[in-house]
Motif scaffolding. Structure first.
Motif, PDB file in Angstrom:
ATOM      1  N   LEU A 135      12.974  47.900  44.830  1.00 27.68           N
ATOM      2  CA  LEU A 135      12.217  47.222  46.035  1.00 27.68           C
ATOM      3  C   LEU A 135      11.069  46.569  45.328  1.00 27.68           C
ATOM      4  O   LEU A 135      10.488  47.096  44.316  1.00 27.68           O
ATOM      5  CB  LEU A 135      11.668  48.456  46.966  1.00 27.68           C
ATOM      6  CG  LEU A 135      10.830  48.002  47.869  1.00 27.68           C
ATOM      7  CD1 LEU A 135      11.449  48.328  49.362  1.00 27.68           C
ATOM      8  CD2 LEU A 135       9.743  48.399  47.976  1.00 27.68           C
ATOM      9  N   TYR A 165      13.517  45.002  49.640  1.00 33.51           N
ATOM     10  CA  TYR A 165      14.926  45.494  49.178  1.00 33.51           C
ATOM     11  C   TYR A 165      15.573  44.541  48.437  1.00 33.51           C
ATOM     12  O   TYR A 165      15.649  43.565  48.762  1.00 33.51           O
ATOM     13  CB  TYR A 165      15.373  46.288  50.060  1.00 33.51           C
ATOM     14  CG  TYR A 165      15.053  47.574  50.933  1.00 33.51           C
ATOM     15  CD1 TYR A 165      14.898  48.641  50.449  1.00 33.51           C
ATOM     16  CD2 TYR A 165      14.559  47.278  52.196  1.00 33.51           C
ATOM     17  CE1 TYR A 165      14.333  49.673  51.074  1.00 33.51           C
ATOM     18  CE2 TYR A 165      13.946  48.231  53.132  1.00 33.51           C
ATOM     19  CZ  TYR A 165      13.838  49.504  52.374  1.00 33.51           C
ATOM     20  OH  TYR A 165      13.399  50.429  52.915  1.00 33.51           O
ATOM     21  N   LYS A 196      18.608  52.659  51.374  1.00 32.39           N
ATOM     22  CA  LYS A 196      17.383  52.307  51.923  1.00 32.39           C
ATOM     23  C   LYS A 196      16.683  53.849  52.371  1.00 32.39           C
ATOM     24  O   LYS A 196      15.166  53.901  52.029  1.00 32.39           O
ATOM     25  CB  LYS A 196      17.312  51.480  52.720  1.00 32.39           C
ATOM     26  CG  LYS A 196      17.675  50.167  52.375  1.00 32.39           C
ATOM     27  CD  LYS A 196      17.930  49.093  53.622  1.00 32.39           C
ATOM     28  CE  LYS A 196      18.459  47.644  52.837  1.00 32.39           C
ATOM     29  NZ  LYS A 196      18.440  46.638  53.752  1.00 32.39           N
ATOM     30  N   SER A 197      17.384  54.926  52.856  1.00 31.24           N
ATOM     31  CA  SER A 197      16.799  55.719  53.195  1.00 31.24           C
ATOM     32  C   SER A 197      16.249  56.598  52.054  1.00 31.24           C
ATOM     33  O   SER A 197      14.997  57.333  52.242  1.00 31.24           O
ATOM     34  CB  SER A 197      17.844  56.750  54.032  1.00 31.24           C
ATOM     35  OG  SER A 197      17.203  57.991  54.486  1.00 31.24           O
ATOM     36  N   ILE A 219      14.935  55.373  49.327  1.00 27.53           N
ATOM     37  CA  ILE A 219      13.913  54.631  48.812  1.00 27.53           C
ATOM     38  C   ILE A 219      12.622  55.097  50.010  1.00 27.53           C
ATOM     39  O   ILE A 219      11.659  55.311  49.483  1.00 27.53           O
ATOM     40  CB  ILE A 219      14.152  53.029  48.955  1.00 27.53           C
ATOM     41  CG1 ILE A 219      15.197  52.802  47.865  1.00 27.53           C
ATOM     42  CG2 ILE A 219      12.753  52.246  48.827  1.00 27.53           C
ATOM     43  CD1 ILE A 219      14.774  52.946  46.551  1.00 27.53           C
ATOM     44  N   ARG A 220      12.951  54.897  51.301  1.00 26.90           N
ATOM     45  CA  ARG A 220      11.731  55.353  52.046  1.00 26.90           C
ATOM     46  C   ARG A 220      11.155  56.743  51.855  1.00 26.90           C
ATOM     47  O   ARG A 220      10.250  57.176  51.930  1.00 26.90           O
ATOM     48  CB  ARG A 220      12.406  55.171  53.515  1.00 26.90           C
ATOM     49  CG  ARG A 220      12.532  53.752  54.068  1.00 26.90           C
ATOM     50  CD  ARG A 220      12.697  53.572  55.391  1.00 26.90           C
ATOM     51  NE  ARG A 220      14.071  54.210  55.934  1.00 26.90           N
ATOM     52  CZ  ARG A 220      15.179  53.800  55.822  1.00 26.90           C
ATOM     53  NH1 ARG A 220      15.378  52.348  55.746  1.00 26.90           N
ATOM     54  NH2 ARG A 220      16.187  54.334  56.414  1.00 26.90           N
ATOM     55  N   VAL A 229       9.097  56.481  49.009  1.00 24.57           N
ATOM     56  CA  VAL A 229       7.686  56.055  49.237  1.00 24.57           C
ATOM     57  C   VAL A 229       6.841  57.109  50.104  1.00 24.57           C
ATOM     58  O   VAL A 229       5.620  57.337  49.731  1.00 24.57           O
ATOM     59  CB  VAL A 229       8.006  54.664  50.195  1.00 24.57           C
ATOM     60  CG1 VAL A 229       6.787  54.344  50.572  1.00 24.57           C
ATOM     61  CG2 VAL A 229       8.737  53.684  49.181  1.00 24.57           C
ATOM     62  N   ARG A 230       7.470  57.824  50.904  1.00 29.76           N
ATOM     63  CA  ARG A 230       6.676  58.915  51.534  1.00 29.76           C
ATOM     64  C   ARG A 230       6.222  59.884  50.718  1.00 29.76           C
ATOM     65  O   ARG A 230       5.078  60.366  50.980  1.00 29.76           O
ATOM     66  CB  ARG A 230       7.528  59.443  52.779  1.00 29.76           C
ATOM     67  CG  ARG A 230       7.983  58.636  53.974  1.00 29.76           C
ATOM     68  CD  ARG A 230       8.479  59.490  54.991  1.00 29.76           C
ATOM     69  NE  ARG A 230       9.598  60.116  54.743  1.00 29.76           N
ATOM     70  CZ  ARG A 230      11.004  59.476  54.714  1.00 29.76           C
ATOM     71  NH1 ARG A 230      10.993  58.102  55.095  1.00 29.76           N
ATOM     72  NH2 ARG A 230      12.214  60.294  54.335  1.00 29.76           N
ATOM     73  N   ILE A 277       6.099  50.501  53.774  1.00 32.17           N
ATOM     74  CA  ILE A 277       6.819  49.788  52.630  1.00 32.17           C
ATOM     75  C   ILE A 277       5.877  48.646  52.296  1.00 32.17           C
ATOM     76  O   ILE A 277       6.015  48.339  51.113  1.00 32.17           O
ATOM     77  CB  ILE A 277       8.251  49.406  53.124  1.00 32.17           C
ATOM     78  CG1 ILE A 277       9.364  50.501  53.511  1.00 32.17           C
ATOM     79  CG2 ILE A 277       8.979  48.416  52.277  1.00 32.17           C
ATOM     80  CD1 ILE A 277       9.632  51.365  52.264  1.00 32.17           C
TER      81      ILE A 277
END
Length: 82
Positions: A18, A23, A35-36, A38-39, A42-43, A50
């Protein structure tokens, strides 16, 4: 000789997944990262948007490094990332 060829095959490089809130779809696909995931990383870094992320890198050990924009100055830590 043979072991050096094998080592070259299995040698991993850090991969940019990312960049500036966008992305890198081809990298996600080649590294089989969603992507889940990655999220979630990040969380886990305490970031809720993002768009606040300068970069997410898949490290050679399989972990994610999340770098917020506030730390994105010269980006020298990203010099060896593919």
């Amino acid at each position: 000789m043979r072991s050096s060829q094998f080592a070259a095959l299995v040698k991993a490089n850090p991969t940019l997944l990312l960049s500036n809130g966008e992305y890198c779809d081809s990298a996600l696909k080649s590294q089989r990262v969603t992507k889940s995931e990655i999220r979630a990383a990040v969380r886990g870094a305490g970031i809720i948007a993002i768009e606040e992320v300068a970069a997410v890198v898949l490290e050679t050990d399989g972990s994610f490094s999340v770098m917020p924009h506030s730390n994105s100055g010269s980006k020298t830590a990203l010099s060896d990332v593919v």
